[in-house]
Write a protein that holds these residues in place. Structure first.
Motif, mmCIF file in Angstrom:
data_model
loop_
_atom_site.group_PDB
_atom_site.id
_atom_site.type_symbol
_atom_site.label_atom_id
_atom_site.label_comp_id
_atom_site.label_asym_id
_atom_site.label_seq_id
_atom_site.Cartn_x
_atom_site.Cartn_y
_atom_site.Cartn_z
ATOM 1 N N ASN A 101 0.812 -1.219 0.000
ATOM 2 C CA ASN A 101 0.000 0.000 0.000
ATOM 3 C C ASN A 101 0.846 1.272 0.000
ATOM 4 O OD1 ASN A 101 -2.336 -1.484 -0.055
ATOM 5 N ND2 ASN A 101 -2.649 -1.422 2.158
ATOM 6 N N GLN A 102 2.155 1.129 0.236
ATOM 7 C CA GLN A 102 3.045 2.286 0.155
ATOM 8 C C GLN A 102 3.471 2.580 -1.276
ATOM 9 O OE1 GLN A 102 6.142 1.159 2.857
ATOM 10 N NE2 GLN A 102 5.077 1.910 4.663
ATOM 11 N N LEU A 103 3.208 1.644 -2.199
ATOM 12 C CA LEU A 103 3.571 1.857 -3.597
ATOM 13 C C LEU A 103 2.650 2.903 -4.216
ATOM 14 C CD1 LEU A 103 4.093 -1.858 -4.720
ATOM 15 C CD2 LEU A 103 5.845 -0.218 -4.080
ATOM 16 N N PRO A 104 3.184 3.735 -5.106
ATOM 17 C CA PRO A 104 2.370 4.791 -5.729
ATOM 18 C C PRO A 104 1.479 4.230 -6.829
ATOM 19 C CG PRO A 104 4.593 4.851 -6.598
ATOM 20 C CD PRO A 104 4.585 3.765 -5.564
ATOM 21 N N MET A 105 0.326 3.657 -6.431
ATOM 22 C CA MET A 105 -0.576 3.021 -7.375
ATOM 23 C C MET A 105 -2.013 3.478 -7.103
ATOM 24 S SD MET A 105 0.890 -0.838 -7.700
ATOM 25 C CE MET A 105 0.531 -1.230 -6.005
ATOM 26 N N PRO A 106 -2.932 3.239 -8.056
ATOM 27 C CA PRO A 106 -4.337 3.598 -7.827
ATOM 28 C C PRO A 106 -4.890 2.939 -6.568
ATOM 29 C CG PRO A 106 -3.969 2.992 -10.128
ATOM 30 C CD PRO A 106 -2.699 2.673 -9.399
ATOM 31 N N LYS A 107 -5.790 3.634 -5.886
ATOM 32 C CA LYS A 107 -6.341 3.126 -4.627
ATOM 33 C C LYS A 107 -7.061 1.796 -4.806
ATOM 34 C CE LYS A 107 -6.797 7.457 -2.050
ATOM 35 N NZ LYS A 107 -7.723 8.371 -1.343
ATOM 36 N N LYS A 108 -7.641 1.585 -5.986
ATOM 37 C CA LYS A 108 -8.383 0.332 -6.205
ATOM 38 C C LYS A 108 -7.455 -0.883 -6.208
ATOM 39 C CE LYS A 108 -8.402 0.724 -11.272
ATOM 40 N NZ LYS A 108 -9.261 0.812 -12.473
ATOM 41 N N TRP A 109 -6.141 -0.634 -6.340
ATOM 42 C CA TRP A 109 -5.178 -1.726 -6.283
ATOM 43 C C TRP A 109 -4.674 -1.969 -4.868
ATOM 44 C CZ3 TRP A 109 -1.423 -1.047 -11.075
ATOM 45 C CH2 TRP A 109 -2.173 -1.197 -12.249
ATOM 46 N N ASN A 110 -5.111 -1.179 -3.909
ATOM 47 C CA ASN A 110 -4.667 -1.345 -2.526
ATOM 48 C C ASN A 110 -4.975 -2.745 -2.018
ATOM 49 O OD1 ASN A 110 -3.609 1.180 -2.368
ATOM 50 N ND2 ASN A 110 -5.055 1.965 -0.852
ATOM 51 N N TYR A 111 -4.061 -3.237 -1.171
ATOM 52 C CA TYR A 111 -4.171 -4.593 -0.637
ATOM 53 C C TYR A 111 -5.012 -4.556 0.627
ATOM 54 C CZ TYR A 111 -2.406 -9.329 0.192
ATOM 55 O OH TYR A 111 -2.285 -10.681 0.356
#
Length: 529
Positions: free
Chosen positions: A509-519
């Motif tokens: 979740n610390q990776l700069p990715m879209p929120k929908k990809w959050n674990y």
């Protein structure tokens, strides 16, 4: 701000720097193509002759002094008040005036060393660049101390774009006959100067109003304190970020003689060195990962922070090393498989691909070496890290003298890998001594091998399809093939890290990715604790 939010901010900044650094390196690599096409080999030679000095100015303005300033402010829990900022600027200006005078006064001697007296005027102009570094370094250092890494990332992109545009414009005027070919050096200096000014104005516009304007900072920092911490520290940090450039310097004095001893003629040896030099832009492209994490961590990992909260500081160290290693493993595996295609795409043929594959192994440790060195500097091991850089330079020279006469350019590649590994092992050993009884790298090795195996399998499948069905050989076709292979391989490797629980939920979740990809689930490893 809680530790989780603070960590996310740090790693968000680090990944912003990674992205900006990669884009910047791509811009830097690609503007050289029209530069060479428009000015010819002579124009490219002139540019390459003065670029090392320009590269030093760029490195110290982006990595060295900003990181040293951020570290100084963090260690002393100081705000960049107006009086303190003036003192820092004064020390920086004194040092850069010294560099300016050194180049300006000895420009004739430097031109003689370079073997071209016509470079005297260009060197006189290059000297002026250093006078634009102090304010830019201070502003970047303040932003880093405030965890606003995205501003440094944006200023870096602005800098690279402006430099590329002005250099290409100058090259176009040369090709049309309006300027002498030696004026490409003037264009490079103008480009760097305007780029520095634009970055400075951008950071001034986005700075917080308080720190530079208020007078709340009561502590007094003497000249010797600022000089030893910021100037000495900035030089050492810059040297770490110029590690690969120093390896190139060792190559410049040892490889051609070694290849002649190997059995090549002098002309063949020069061409062979040109082939192995193809790997340098690719190494620098991936080493941006380590540079970015090192820059983000510099103000965070200090003696005071370690003593104040060892658990939090150690978690930062462990996560940063883990992120850096995972990115390095993925990049090395992909580059190893695609090296022949990348070689042909960038340089029109596949000469030296196997030697370049050996050189690519450097990427397993070179980003980590930068991160570990920055951590050691945070703990106060400045002199040690400086000594190790020069120790590594002599190791490289000796290994070149042993390996190149026996194995040719493959020996040169092997010498680079061995040298970086030696520097990393010693740095890592020193860091282990500093954080006793702590495991710095905690990775599920079998799962990482499986994730890397999936990446390699995908890349091999794509190569098989191309070789047997598609037969993509033109430059445009190779651009599409390489880009598609890199993106697909990256996505497969990234999601393998999630599916195989190599990254914890917090790390993902610390990776700069879209929120929908959050674990949102729970890692298997976490349920076992």
């Amino acid at each position: 701000m809680n530790h989780s939010t603070k960590n996310k901010q740090i790693y968000k900044g680090a990944f912003a720097l990674v992205f900006a650094g990669i884009i910047g390196k791509v811009i830097s690599a690609f503007y050289r193509i029209p530069l060479q096409n428009l000015t010819g080999d002579i124009g490219f030679y002139i540019y390459q002759q003065i670029y090392p000095i320009i590269g030093i100015a760029i490195t110290i303005a982006l990595y060295g002094f900003p990181s040293a300033i951020a570290k100084f402010l963090a260690e002393n829990k100081a705000k960049a008040s107006k009086p303190l900022s003036k003192n820092i600027i004064g020390v920086l200006l004194l040092f850069h005036v010294f560099l300016f005078l050194l180049i300006y006064c000895f420009r004739s001697q430097i031109a003689l060393w370079m073997g071209d007296e016509d470079l005297v005027e260009a060197l006189k102009l290059v000297a002026w660049i250093f006078l634009f570094v102090p304010i830019l370094s201070l502003l970047r250092g303040i932003q880093q101390s405030e965890k606003r890494m995205y501003l440094t990332a944006n200023s870096q992109l602005i800098e690279q774009l402006i430099r590329a545009c002005i250099i290409i414009g100058t090259a176009a005027f040369i090709s049309l006959g309006y300027l002498s070919v030696y004026r490409i050096a003037d264009g490079a200096v103008l480009a760097t100067t305007v780029a520095f000014l634009a970055s400075t104005l951008y950071l001034l516009f986005h700075r917080k109003k308080g720190p530079l304007c208020d007078g709340m900072e009561e502590r007094v920092f003497g000249f010797s304190s600022l000089w030893s911490t910021i100037i000495f520290g900035g030089i050492v940090i810059s040297l770490n970020h110029m590690l690969l450039l120093l390896m190139q310097f060792a190559d410049s004095v040892t490889v051609v003689p070694g290849l002649v001893e190997y059995g090549l003629s002098t002309t063949e040896a020069m061409k062979a060195k040109g082939v192995i030099d193809r790997g340098q832009p690719l190494l620098q492209l991936v080493t941006v990962v380590g540079s970015s994490f090192a820059m983000a961590l510099m103000p965070e990992i200090t003696k005071q922070n370690w003593h104040a909260n060892k658990k939090h500081a150690f978690n930062q160290i462990q996560s940063s090393l883990k992120f850096c290693l995972l990115l390095s493993v993925g990049a090395t595996a992909g580059l190893w498989i695609l090296m022949p295609e990348i070689n042909q795409l960038l340089f029109t043929d596949r000469l030296g691909s196997n030697s370049l594959r050996i050189l690519a192994l450097t990427l397993l440790v070179s980003p980590l070496t930068l991160v570990v060195a920055s951590l050691l500097q945070g703990f106060g091991y400045m002199k040690w890290t400086a000594f190790l850089i020069f120790f590594g330079l002599w190791v490289k020279i000796l290994l070149n003298k042993w390996f190149v006469p026996s194995f040719g350019i493959s020996g040169n590649a092997l010498a680079t890998v061995c040298t970086i590994v030696v520097i990393f092992v010693i740095n890592y050993w020193l860091l282990r001594k500093r954080v006793i009884k702590q495991r710095l790298l905690h990775l599920p090795l079998l799962r990482l091998i499986l994730a890397t195996g999936l990446l390699i399998a995908i890349e091999c499948l794509l190569k098989f399809l191309n070789n047997n069905l598609l037969h993509l050989v033109t430059r445009l076709e190779l651009v599409i093939f390489v880009l598609f292979s890199v993106v697909l391989g990256f996505l497969v490797f990234l999601f393998s890290l999630r599916w195989l629980n190599i990254l914890t939920k917090e790390e993902w979740n610390q990776l700069p990715m879209p929120k929908k990809w959050n674990y949102k689930g729970v890692n298997r490893d976490e349920t076992n604790h």
